[in-house]
Every structure is written in C-alpha cells, then in structure tokens.
Design a protein around this motif. Structure first.
Motif, PDB file in Angstrom:
ATOM      1  N   ARG A   1       0.809  -1.217   0.000  1.00  0.00           N
ATOM      2  CA  ARG A   1       0.000   0.000   0.000  1.00  0.00           C
ATOM      3  C   ARG A   1       0.845   1.272   0.000  1.00  0.00           C
ATOM      4  O   ARG A   1       0.343   2.348  -0.345  1.00  0.00           O
ATOM      5  CB  ARG A   1      -0.914  -0.008   1.235  1.00  0.00           C
ATOM      6  N   PHE A   2       2.111   1.183   0.406  1.00  0.00           N
ATOM      7  CA  PHE A   2       2.972   2.369   0.488  1.00  0.00           C
ATOM      8  C   PHE A   2       4.060   2.309  -0.586  1.00  0.00           C
ATOM      9  O   PHE A   2       4.515   1.219  -0.963  1.00  0.00           O
ATOM     10  CB  PHE A   2       3.645   2.453   1.862  1.00  0.00           C
ATOM     11  N   THR A   3       4.495   3.475  -1.059  1.00  0.00           N
ATOM     12  CA  THR A   3       5.585   3.554  -2.028  1.00  0.00           C
ATOM     13  C   THR A   3       6.568   4.628  -1.591  1.00  0.00           C
ATOM     14  O   THR A   3       6.187   5.799  -1.423  1.00  0.00           O
ATOM     15  CB  THR A   3       5.063   3.886  -3.433  1.00  0.00           C
ATOM     16  N   ILE A   4       7.822   4.241  -1.443  1.00  0.00           N
ATOM     17  CA  ILE A   4       8.868   5.184  -1.076  1.00  0.00           C
ATOM     18  C   ILE A   4       9.623   5.607  -2.322  1.00  0.00           C
ATOM     19  O   ILE A   4       9.814   4.810  -3.247  1.00  0.00           O
ATOM     20  CB  ILE A   4       9.828   4.562  -0.032  1.00  0.00           C
ATOM     21  N   SER A   5      10.025   6.874  -2.359  1.00  0.00           N
ATOM     22  CA  SER A   5      10.818   7.378  -3.479  1.00  0.00           C
ATOM     23  C   SER A   5      11.718   8.509  -2.975  1.00  0.00           C
ATOM     24  O   SER A   5      11.528   9.011  -1.857  1.00  0.00           O
ATOM     25  CB  SER A   5       9.923   7.875  -4.622  1.00  0.00           C
ATOM     26  N   ARG A   6      12.685   8.879  -3.796  1.00  0.00           N
ATOM     27  CA  ARG A   6      13.606   9.937  -3.394  1.00  0.00           C
ATOM     28  C   ARG A   6      14.017  10.758  -4.593  1.00  0.00           C
ATOM     29  O   ARG A   6      14.054  10.257  -5.721  1.00  0.00           O
ATOM     30  CB  ARG A   6      14.844   9.357  -2.706  1.00  0.00           C
ATOM     31  N   ASP A   7      14.336  12.014  -4.337  1.00  0.00           N
ATOM     32  CA  ASP A   7      14.877  12.919  -5.350  1.00  0.00           C
ATOM     33  C   ASP A   7      16.178  13.455  -4.767  1.00  0.00           C
ATOM     34  O   ASP A   7      16.162  14.358  -3.936  1.00  0.00           O
ATOM     35  CB  ASP A   7      13.885  14.044  -5.639  1.00  0.00           C
ATOM     36  N   ASN A   8      17.301  12.885  -5.190  1.00  0.00           N
ATOM     37  CA  ASN A   8      18.580  13.259  -4.603  1.00  0.00           C
ATOM     38  C   ASN A   8      18.934  14.719  -4.886  1.00  0.00           C
ATOM     39  O   ASN A   8      19.538  15.394  -4.058  1.00  0.00           O
ATOM     40  CB  ASN A   8      19.682  12.338  -5.113  1.00  0.00           C
ATOM     41  N   ALA A   9      18.576  15.193  -6.060  1.00  0.00           N
ATOM     42  CA  ALA A   9      18.890  16.581  -6.413  1.00  0.00           C
ATOM     43  C   ALA A   9      18.172  17.555  -5.483  1.00  0.00           C
ATOM     44  O   ALA A   9      18.719  18.600  -5.114  1.00  0.00           O
ATOM     45  CB  ALA A   9      18.517  16.849  -7.856  1.00  0.00           C
ATOM     46  N   LYS A  10      16.941  17.217  -5.106  1.00  0.00           N
ATOM     47  CA  LYS A  10      16.165  18.074  -4.213  1.00  0.00           C
ATOM     48  C   LYS A  10      16.381  17.722  -2.744  1.00  0.00           C
ATOM     49  O   LYS A  10      15.811  18.363  -1.864  1.00  0.00           O
ATOM     50  CB  LYS A  10      14.676  17.981  -4.550  1.00  0.00           C
ATOM     51  N   LYS A  11      17.162  16.673  -2.476  1.00  0.00           N
ATOM     52  CA  LYS A  11      17.385  16.205  -1.110  1.00  0.00           C
ATOM     53  C   LYS A  11      16.043  15.960  -0.412  1.00  0.00           C
ATOM     54  O   LYS A  11      15.829  16.382   0.731  1.00  0.00           O
ATOM     55  CB  LYS A  11      18.233  17.198  -0.320  1.00  0.00           C
ATOM     56  N   THR A  12      15.152  15.293  -1.108  1.00  0.00           N
ATOM     57  CA  THR A  12      13.811  15.062  -0.589  1.00  0.00           C
ATOM     58  C   THR A  12      13.443  13.589  -0.707  1.00  0.00           C
ATOM     59  O   THR A  12      13.722  12.951  -1.717  1.00  0.00           O
ATOM     60  CB  THR A  12      12.776  15.922  -1.333  1.00  0.00           C
ATOM     61  N   LEU A  13      12.820  13.098   0.357  1.00  0.00           N
ATOM     62  CA  LEU A  13      12.326  11.731   0.421  1.00  0.00           C
ATOM     63  C   LEU A  13      10.811  11.788   0.465  1.00  0.00           C
ATOM     64  O   LEU A  13      10.246  12.687   1.098  1.00  0.00           O
ATOM     65  CB  LEU A  13      12.882  11.048   1.677  1.00  0.00           C
ATOM     66  N   TYR A  14      10.163  10.821  -0.188  1.00  0.00           N
ATOM     67  CA  TYR A  14       8.711  10.811  -0.248  1.00  0.00           C
ATOM     68  C   TYR A  14       8.170   9.459   0.217  1.00  0.00           C
ATOM     69  O   TYR A  14       8.850   8.437   0.128  1.00  0.00           O
ATOM     70  CB  TYR A  14       8.225  11.054  -1.675  1.00  0.00           C
ATOM     71  N   LEU A  15       6.916   9.482   0.674  1.00  0.00           N
ATOM     72  CA  LEU A  15       6.204   8.244   0.970  1.00  0.00           C
ATOM     73  C   LEU A  15       4.752   8.424   0.550  1.00  0.00           C
ATOM     74  O   LEU A  15       4.034   9.258   1.108  1.00  0.00           O
ATOM     75  CB  LEU A  15       6.287   7.890   2.453  1.00  0.00           C
ATOM     76  N   GLN A  16       4.346   7.668  -0.463  1.00  0.00           N
ATOM     77  CA  GLN A  16       2.955   7.665  -0.918  1.00  0.00           C
ATOM     78  C   GLN A  16       2.213   6.606  -0.123  1.00  0.00           C
ATOM     79  O   GLN A  16       2.616   5.437  -0.122  1.00  0.00           O
ATOM     80  CB  GLN A  16       2.890   7.356  -2.412  1.00  0.00           C
ATOM     81  N   LEU A  17       1.156   7.022   0.544  1.00  0.00           N
ATOM     82  CA  LEU A  17       0.354   6.123   1.361  1.00  0.00           C
ATOM     83  C   LEU A  17      -1.017   5.967   0.715  1.00  0.00           C
ATOM     84  O   LEU A  17      -1.737   6.953   0.545  1.00  0.00           O
ATOM     85  CB  LEU A  17       0.165   6.657   2.781  1.00  0.00           C
ATOM     86  N   ASN A  18      -1.370   4.740   0.341  1.00  0.00           N
ATOM     87  CA  ASN A  18      -2.665   4.451  -0.276  1.00  0.00           C
ATOM     88  C   ASN A  18      -3.452   3.460   0.571  1.00  0.00           C
ATOM     89  O   ASN A  18      -2.887   2.752   1.396  1.00  0.00           O
ATOM     90  CB  ASN A  18      -2.459   3.885  -1.676  1.00  0.00           C
ATOM     91  N   SER A  19      -4.749   3.424   0.340  1.00  0.00           N
ATOM     92  CA  SER A  19      -5.636   2.482   1.033  1.00  0.00           C
ATOM     93  C   SER A  19      -5.382   2.518   2.536  1.00  0.00           C
ATOM     94  O   SER A  19      -5.223   1.473   3.183  1.00  0.00           O
ATOM     95  CB  SER A  19      -5.417   1.064   0.485  1.00  0.00           C
ATOM     96  N   LEU A  20      -5.375   3.709   3.080  1.00  0.00           N
ATOM     97  CA  LEU A  20      -5.025   3.872   4.493  1.00  0.00           C
ATOM     98  C   LEU A  20      -6.051   3.215   5.402  1.00  0.00           C
ATOM     99  O   LEU A  20      -7.265   3.209   5.113  1.00  0.00           O
ATOM    100  CB  LEU A  20      -4.868   5.345   4.826  1.00  0.00           C
ATOM    101  N   GLU A  21      -5.544   2.678   6.494  1.00  0.00           N
ATOM    102  CA  GLU A  21      -6.354   1.989   7.489  1.00  0.00           C
ATOM    103  C   GLU A  21      -6.165   2.672   8.847  1.00  0.00           C
ATOM    104  O   GLU A  21      -5.128   3.310   9.075  1.00  0.00           O
ATOM    105  CB  GLU A  21      -5.916   0.529   7.583  1.00  0.00           C
ATOM    106  N   PRO A  22      -7.129   2.559   9.738  1.00  0.00           N
ATOM    107  CA  PRO A  22      -6.958   3.171  11.070  1.00  0.00           C
ATOM    108  C   PRO A  22      -5.661   2.737  11.759  1.00  0.00           C
ATOM    109  O   PRO A  22      -5.066   3.523  12.507  1.00  0.00           O
ATOM    110  CB  PRO A  22      -8.189   2.680  11.834  1.00  0.00           C
TER     111      PRO A  22
END
Length: 114
Positions: free
Chosen positions: A66-87
């Motif tokens: 359900r989650f996807t991690i990604s990174r943009d080294n040039a922007k020094k930014t890390l991301y986490l896409q969270l889908n189908s979230l549960e309590p």
C-alpha cells in the motif's frame, strides 16, 4: 549535522491517500540508504520502508504493497505515498537514514479516522 523536516500528514478517512515529504539537509545524503519510520501511540518506532542510493526499495511485510517510497537526490527530498489507508496506520511518521542516525525531526502525524 543532518536535519530532517517531515510534512504532508493530516486527517484522512479509511481508504484514503496521502503523500508525505521529507526535506533533508547536511551530510552526503545522496549516498545514504534512507527510510520512513512510524510510531503509533504507546508503541515503538518501526521502519516501514527504505530506499538505497540506487533506488532499491524494501517495505515492512505488514504494508501489503500500500505504500511507495521514493527519493529525489537533487532536491534532497524523500517521499512516501500512502494508499488504502487503514486506522492502524495512524502514527507519527519520521524520516531518517536506515539504520537511523541520532537526530530525528518532529515527524508528521497521519490520523486515519472516519
């Protein structure tokens, strides 16, 4: 000194989505394996996803894709896409190196509730 600033959390209904961001500064972060961690109330902080400098990803088994991690080294930014979230995903989410360094940001709260 490496510093992390997490953002993007909020209140979302079950089944909803969020995208978290982590702005990092200091250090040679482009060479680090980075990770997202979460800490639910009354529980320990656990690693949920990590990504190497060559974009190889790993996830906690409990996430079931359900989650996807990604990174943009040039922007020094890390991301986490969270889908189908549960309590059960309700927690404060943090980013750090994997394994983590001593300095943590304030995190961003994800609250999954109807």
């Amino acid at each position: 000194q490496v510093q992390f600033v997490e953002s993007g959390g909020g209140l979302v209904q079950p089944g909803g989505s969020l995208k978290l961001s982590c702005a990092a500064s200091g250090g040679f972060l482009s060479t680090y394996r980075l990770g997202w961690y979460r800490q639910a109330p009354g529980k320990q902080r656990d690693l949920v996803a990590s990504i190497t400098r060559t974009y190889t990803t790993t996830y906690a088994d409990s996430l079931q894709g359900r989650f996807t991690i990604s990174r943009d080294n040039a922007k020094k930014t890390l991301y986490l896409q969270l889908n189908s979230l549960e309590p059960e995903d309700t927690a404060v989410y943090y980013c750090n190196a994997a394994p983590p360094g001593p300095t943590w940001g304030k995190g961003t709260l994800v609250n999954v509730s109807s």
